[in-house]
Design a protein around this motif. Sequence first.
Motif, PDB file in Angstrom:
ATOM      1  N   PHE A  47      38.939  55.310  52.490  1.00 19.71           N
ATOM      2  CA  PHE A  47      40.162  54.572  52.791  1.00 19.71           C
ATOM      3  C   PHE A  47      41.280  55.495  53.267  1.00 19.71           C
ATOM      4  N   PHE A  48      40.935  56.659  53.817  1.00 23.26           N
ATOM      5  CA  PHE A  48      41.943  57.628  54.251  1.00 23.26           C
ATOM      6  C   PHE A  48      42.817  57.059  55.357  1.00 23.26           C
ATOM      7  N   CYS A  49      42.245  56.227  56.232  1.00 22.99           N
ATOM      8  CA  CYS A  49      42.992  55.633  57.356  1.00 22.99           C
ATOM      9  C   CYS A  49      43.410  54.195  57.069  1.00 22.99           C
ATOM     10  N   LEU A  50      43.255  53.725  55.849  1.00 19.51           N
ATOM     11  CA  LEU A  50      43.582  52.333  55.522  1.00 19.51           C
ATOM     12  C   LEU A  50      45.076  52.183  55.275  1.00 19.51           C
ATOM     13  N   LEU A  92      44.446  46.629  56.707  1.00 18.24           N
ATOM     14  CA  LEU A  92      43.730  45.933  55.652  1.00 18.24           C
ATOM     15  C   LEU A  92      43.432  44.495  56.032  1.00 18.24           C
ATOM     16  N   ARG A  93      44.295  43.899  56.852  1.00 17.48           N
ATOM     17  CA  ARG A  93      44.098  42.507  57.239  1.00 17.48           C
ATOM     18  C   ARG A  93      42.924  42.328  58.191  1.00 17.48           C
ATOM     19  N   SER A  94      42.597  43.351  58.951  1.00 12.74           N
ATOM     20  CA  SER A  94      41.518  43.259  59.931  1.00 12.74           C
ATOM     21  C   SER A  94      40.220  43.920  59.478  1.00 12.74           C
ATOM     22  N   GLU A 126      37.874  42.514  50.996  1.00 15.92           N
ATOM     23  CA  GLU A 126      39.183  42.955  51.501  1.00 15.92           C
ATOM     24  C   GLU A 126      40.290  41.949  51.199  1.00 15.92           C
ATOM     25  N   ASP A 127      39.926  40.663  51.030  1.00 15.40           N
ATOM     26  CA  ASP A 127      40.923  39.653  50.690  1.00 15.40           C
ATOM     27  C   ASP A 127      41.367  39.747  49.239  1.00 15.40           C
ATOM     28  N   GLU A 128      40.591  40.420  48.417  1.00 14.33           N
ATOM     29  CA  GLU A 128      40.915  40.541  46.991  1.00 14.33           C
ATOM     30  C   GLU A 128      41.558  41.881  46.655  1.00 14.33           C
ATOM     31  N   VAL A 129      41.993  42.615  47.670  1.00 12.26           N
ATOM     32  CA  VAL A 129      42.720  43.873  47.474  1.00 12.26           C
ATOM     33  C   VAL A 129      44.189  43.616  47.804  1.00 12.26           C
TER      34      VAL A 129
END
Length: 480
Positions: free
Chosen positions: A263-266, A271-273, A301-304
């Motif tokens: 997740f370095f580039c998150l 996060l939405r895509s 991803e929807d639960e983060v």
Amino acid sequence: MSAVRRKFGDEYQVVGPACSGTRRERQRFVDKNGRCNVQHGNLGGESSRYLSDLFTTLVDLKWRWNLLIFLLTYTVAWLVMASMWWGIAYLRGDLHQAHDDTYSPCVANVYNFPSAFLFFIETEATIGYGHRYITERCPEGIVLFLFQSLLGSIVDAFLIGCMFIKMSQPKKRAETLMFSRAAVVSQRDGKLCLMFRVGNLRNSHMVSAQIRCKLIKSQQTPEGEFLPLDQCELDVGFGTGADQLFLVSPLTICHEINSKSPFFCLSRRSLRSEQFEIVVILEGIVETTGMTCQARTSYTEDEVLWGHRFLPVMSLEDGFFRVDYSQFHATFEVPTPPYSVKEQEENLSLSPPLNSPVDNDKTRREQVCSLDCIDIAGEKNKLPFKLQKISSRMEDLPRRALRMSSSNTEKTCSTSNLLKIQEISPISDGEDSDDRIQLKALKMNTEALTESTGDLELQKNPPSMCALEVKLEDVFPAKL
């Protein structure tokens, strides 16, 4: 709730278990209850491998199939063995002479198939009513009786063992291990972290509890190979031992997002895509049974939740700690940068670094006193007009002294040569008395300059014969 707001501030908004916004539904690799959504098909001839491990196959079946196999196995075994006892009686002619008191049958009081079935049940269950029994004049009945005893023991051990193992499986122990419904991303100790919460509802402990995380995400390699549902390990403290849990109260598991993290580039926007799934695996030994238990869940991803943090659930009561599981899934918003860790590091690298005190002192010295092999004319042009006049007068004194010298003295710019001017310059008594006075004044000023620059040289550099640093503020009068 008011106490929590007083502790964390009124600007934080408390969010319940169900976060705002509509979540898009998609296929999960692992359900929230830990069941894996994977089906194996087109096995071909490999299906026979299941029969080679029949015991495990029966244990893995669902309960309805286990009960059906259990009932069918005993029913078929009873009917087959009862048929064999009825066949022996039929072949010996015991059915036609059953009521003859002078005839000795193989099995007494067996007249038909129901009576043969009852004899088998009484023998198998060791009931022994005493009305039906085998006689010593039937060797084939004795052999069948031995075979029935061995077969019955094997069937009992197999089926009852399967039922016992299935009932004692620690899967139900996993029902009392809780995971938070959502994972959060926020800062902890100045670092961006992905966090979720685990808890144990029972008072019995999980011995040697260990937690692992896997990132399930499809990706394509630089060579063009597509990897569907590629698994990547998420570090939750393997190197530091933080993955070993003492699970007596709810714990928050933390994954630090750094350059080694997937997740370095998150960021909040990306996060939405993104499409990924985080699988959490909690393993441990059940304290009461000693069997290994594994509990699983997953987060899409929807639960983060970006910029959230879990509410505290621990409170100190009179003599013990109390856990409020009603707030186990609740989160609240906290200020969190919306940028990824990569973007934050790039911004820090582009911003100018702050000057340290040592660098500031060094820069100040270089700006104030820099006479080390520097052209005097260039330095004089940087001075104010009044200072330039005084500096020019001081430069005229060595020139006048050199004109009065009888021998041609080589020109020099160092202060050490200026101190030797008296020794090499014979001066007349009458007409150069004023010049001698000026030379004495020049010598005194030169000594003062030498002492002041010597202090600066001792602080920064070793003494040098070709360089002399002078602090100009110490030379000129106070008004200047």
